[in-house]
Design a protein around this motif. Structure first.
Motif, mmCIF file in Angstrom:
data_model
loop_
_atom_site.group_PDB
_atom_site.id
_atom_site.type_symbol
_atom_site.label_atom_id
_atom_site.label_comp_id
_atom_site.label_asym_id
_atom_site.label_seq_id
_atom_site.Cartn_x
_atom_site.Cartn_y
_atom_site.Cartn_z
ATOM 1 N N ASP A 124 0.818 -1.208 0.000
ATOM 2 C CA ASP A 124 0.000 0.000 0.000
ATOM 3 C C ASP A 124 0.855 1.263 0.000
ATOM 4 O O ASP A 124 0.424 2.305 -0.496
ATOM 5 C CB ASP A 124 -0.929 -0.008 1.215
ATOM 6 C CG ASP A 124 -1.888 -1.193 1.182
ATOM 7 O OD1 ASP A 124 -2.341 -1.553 0.085
ATOM 8 O OD2 ASP A 124 -2.165 -1.756 2.257
ATOM 9 N N SER A 125 2.077 1.150 0.559
ATOM 10 C CA SER A 125 2.976 2.297 0.599
ATOM 11 C C SER A 125 4.416 1.825 0.404
ATOM 12 O O SER A 125 4.856 0.888 1.069
ATOM 13 C CB SER A 125 2.853 3.026 1.945
ATOM 14 O OG SER A 125 3.885 3.983 2.097
ATOM 15 N N ARG A 126 5.124 2.469 -0.514
ATOM 16 C CA ARG A 126 6.527 2.109 -0.772
ATOM 17 C C ARG A 126 7.364 2.252 0.494
ATOM 18 O O ARG A 126 8.339 1.530 0.682
ATOM 19 C CB ARG A 126 7.063 3.009 -1.888
ATOM 20 C CG ARG A 126 8.455 2.652 -2.399
ATOM 21 C CD ARG A 126 8.396 1.495 -3.356
ATOM 22 N NE ARG A 126 9.698 1.257 -3.952
ATOM 23 C CZ ARG A 126 10.047 1.640 -5.171
ATOM 24 N NH1 ARG A 126 9.169 2.299 -5.938
ATOM 25 N NH2 ARG A 126 11.238 1.367 -5.662
ATOM 26 N N LYS A 127 6.966 3.165 1.363
ATOM 27 C CA LYS A 127 7.701 3.406 2.608
ATOM 28 C C LYS A 127 7.730 2.165 3.488
ATOM 29 O O LYS A 127 8.698 1.952 4.246
ATOM 30 C CB LYS A 127 7.041 4.571 3.363
ATOM 31 C CG LYS A 127 7.777 5.033 4.609
ATOM 32 C CD LYS A 127 9.132 5.625 4.268
ATOM 33 C CE LYS A 127 9.819 6.158 5.542
ATOM 34 N NZ LYS A 127 11.188 6.665 5.243
ATOM 35 N N GLU A 128 6.697 1.354 3.407
ATOM 36 C CA GLU A 128 6.640 0.136 4.231
ATOM 37 C C GLU A 128 7.831 -0.781 3.971
ATOM 38 O O GLU A 128 8.254 -1.538 4.847
ATOM 39 C CB GLU A 128 5.352 -0.631 3.948
ATOM 40 C CG GLU A 128 4.089 0.067 4.422
ATOM 41 C CD GLU A 128 2.853 -0.742 4.084
ATOM 42 O OE1 GLU A 128 2.086 -1.064 5.008
ATOM 43 O OE2 GLU A 128 2.659 -1.054 2.894
ATOM 44 N N LEU A 129 8.363 -0.742 2.753
ATOM 45 C CA LEU A 129 9.441 -1.649 2.380
ATOM 46 C C LEU A 129 10.744 -1.344 3.096
ATOM 47 O O LEU A 129 11.672 -2.161 3.089
ATOM 48 C CB LEU A 129 9.651 -1.612 0.869
ATOM 49 C CG LEU A 129 8.464 -2.065 0.012
ATOM 50 C CD1 LEU A 129 8.853 -2.089 -1.457
ATOM 51 C CD2 LEU A 129 7.971 -3.435 0.454
ATOM 52 N N ASP A 130 10.850 -0.171 3.717
ATOM 53 C CA ASP A 130 12.062 0.151 4.475
ATOM 54 C C ASP A 130 12.296 -0.874 5.580
ATOM 55 O O ASP A 130 13.437 -1.146 5.962
ATOM 56 C CB ASP A 130 11.951 1.551 5.090
ATOM 57 C CG ASP A 130 11.968 2.655 4.045
ATOM 58 O OD1 ASP A 130 12.335 2.370 2.890
ATOM 59 O OD2 ASP A 130 11.602 3.799 4.391
ATOM 60 N N ASN A 131 11.203 -1.435 6.112
ATOM 61 C CA ASN A 131 11.320 -2.412 7.212
ATOM 62 C C ASN A 131 11.968 -3.716 6.774
ATOM 63 O O ASN A 131 12.478 -4.466 7.612
ATOM 64 C CB ASN A 131 9.931 -2.715 7.784
ATOM 65 C CG ASN A 131 9.300 -1.512 8.449
ATOM 66 O OD1 ASN A 131 9.788 -1.008 9.446
ATOM 67 N ND2 ASN A 131 8.191 -1.044 7.885
ATOM 68 N N VAL A 132 11.931 -4.008 5.471
ATOM 69 C CA VAL A 132 12.452 -5.297 4.992
ATOM 70 C C VAL A 132 13.646 -5.121 4.048
ATOM 71 O O VAL A 132 14.038 -6.062 3.371
ATOM 72 C CB VAL A 132 11.345 -6.115 4.296
ATOM 73 C CG1 VAL A 132 10.224 -6.434 5.273
ATOM 74 C CG2 VAL A 132 10.796 -5.384 3.075
ATOM 75 N N GLY A 133 14.206 -3.914 4.004
ATOM 76 C CA GLY A 133 15.359 -3.689 3.142
ATOM 77 C C GLY A 133 15.008 -3.327 1.717
ATOM 78 O O GLY A 133 15.826 -3.546 0.807
ATOM 79 N N GLY A 134 13.801 -2.805 1.510
ATOM 80 C CA GLY A 134 13.395 -2.375 0.186
ATOM 81 C C GLY A 134 13.099 -3.537 -0.742
ATOM 82 O O GLY A 134 12.936 -4.680 -0.327
ATOM 83 N N ILE A 135 13.037 -3.211 -2.042
ATOM 84 C CA ILE A 135 12.754 -4.229 -3.049
ATOM 85 C C ILE A 135 13.822 -5.315 -3.029
ATOM 86 O O ILE A 135 13.523 -6.511 -3.160
ATOM 87 C CB ILE A 135 12.658 -3.581 -4.443
ATOM 88 C CG1 ILE A 135 11.430 -2.658 -4.503
ATOM 89 C CG2 ILE A 135 12.557 -4.646 -5.533
ATOM 90 C CD1 ILE A 135 11.314 -1.875 -5.782
ATOM 91 N N LYS A 136 15.079 -4.925 -2.843
ATOM 92 C CA LYS A 136 16.162 -5.908 -2.778
ATOM 93 C C LYS A 136 15.961 -6.865 -1.616
ATOM 94 O O LYS A 136 16.209 -8.072 -1.735
ATOM 95 C CB LYS A 136 17.496 -5.188 -2.656
ATOM 96 C CG LYS A 136 18.697 -6.110 -2.682
ATOM 97 C CD LYS A 136 20.007 -5.328 -2.634
ATOM 98 C CE LYS A 136 21.218 -6.260 -2.670
ATOM 99 N NZ LYS A 136 22.493 -5.497 -2.623
#
Length: 214
Positions: A124-136
Motif C-alpha cells: 500500500d505504501s513504498r515506505k513500508e518496504l524500508d522495514n524489509v530492506g526495500g525491493i532488494k
C-alpha cells in the motif's frame, strides 16, 4: 409431514451441508496471513546425482545442482493441473518467505499473488518496504518455488501446504533436460541464488522431505 415435504427438507439439508463443506474447504485451502520472526536463510550446498522423470512425452534427466534445506513461512500457494509440461511435472508453486519478510508479513500486507508460474507482491505504501530492506530485501528473503514431489507421499504433503504454514522443506535444486520424439528437447532450469529477479529466478525444487514446524 407428507412425503413431498420430507424429500424437500432432506434436499435443503444436503444443499446446506454441501455449501458449508465448500466454505470450510476453501477456508482451509486459503489459509491465513501471519508473521514469524527469526527464520534463517536457506541452506544450499553442492550436490551430485540425478533422477529420471517422464512428462508430456519427454524423458527428463533431472540433475541435482544443490541440496536445499529451507525453513520458511508460506505466504501464498498456487495449484497447477493444466496440460503443460511444467504442470505435469509440478502441481504446486509455493511462495516462501524468511528473514525480515516473514517477520513483517503481518504488519505489511504484501498482497502476494501467483499465476503463470510467477509470484508477485504489491504494498500500500513504498515506505513500508524500508522495514524489509526495500525491493532488494524482498527478493533476498522470498522466492517462488516450483515443487516437484519425489514420491506420492511427498505429493500429498505438498498438496496439504497452505498459506500461513511454517514449514521446513528438504531436497534439491534441479535442472531438467528432456528429450522427446523427433529430436525435440525441453529444458527447465532452477535459479541457484536468492539475489535474482524476473524470468528464470524461480527455484525448481525437487522435494524429498516436508515438515510442519508449528
Amino acid at each position: 409431514m407428507t412425503k413431498k415435504k420430507t424429500v424437500s427438507t432432506i434436499c435443503v439439508i444436503v444443499i446446506v451441508s454441501v455449501l458449508i463443506g465448500v466454505i470450510i474447504f476453501f477456508w482451509y485451502r486459503n489459509g491465513t496471513r501471519r508473521a514469524i520472526r527469526d527464520i534463517d536463510d536457506p541452506i544450499q550446498e553442492p550436490a551430485e546425482g540425478s533422477v529420471i522423470l517422464e512428462a508430456g512425452g519427454y524423458r527428463f534427466n533431472t540433475t541435482f545442482l544443490y541440496s536445499y534445506d529451507i525453513e520458511a513461512l508460506v505466504v501464498h500457494t498456487k495449484d497447477y493441473y493444466g496440460f503443460s509440461v511444467e504442470d505435469q511435472l509440478s502441481h504446486k508453486d509455493l511462495a516462501l518467505a524468511w528473514g525480515a519478510v516473514a517477520e513483517y508479513n503481518e504488519y505489511i500486507d504484501f498482497h502476494w499473488d501467483q499465476g503463470g508460474r510467477w509470484y508477485s507482491y504489491m504494498v500500500d505504501s513504498r515506505k513500508e518496504l524500508d522495514n524489509v530492506g526495500g525491493i532488494k530485501g524482498i527478493s533476498q528473503h522470498s522466492s517462488n518455488n516450483h515443487i516437484i514431489a519425489a514420491n506420492g507421499d511427498i505429493e500429498m504433503k505438498v498438496w496439504s501446504i497452505r498459506r500461513g504454514d511454517h514449514v521446513r522443506l528438504k531436497g534439491y535444486l534441479v535442472n531438467l533436460d528432456g528429450n522427446g520424439d523427433g529430436g525435440k528437447t525441453y529444458h527447465w532450469h532452477s535459479s541457484t541464488t536468492r539475489n535474482d529477479t524476473g524470468n528464470h529466478s524461480c527455484e525448481v525444487f525437487y522435494v524429498t522431505e516436508v515438515n510442519w514446524l508449528d
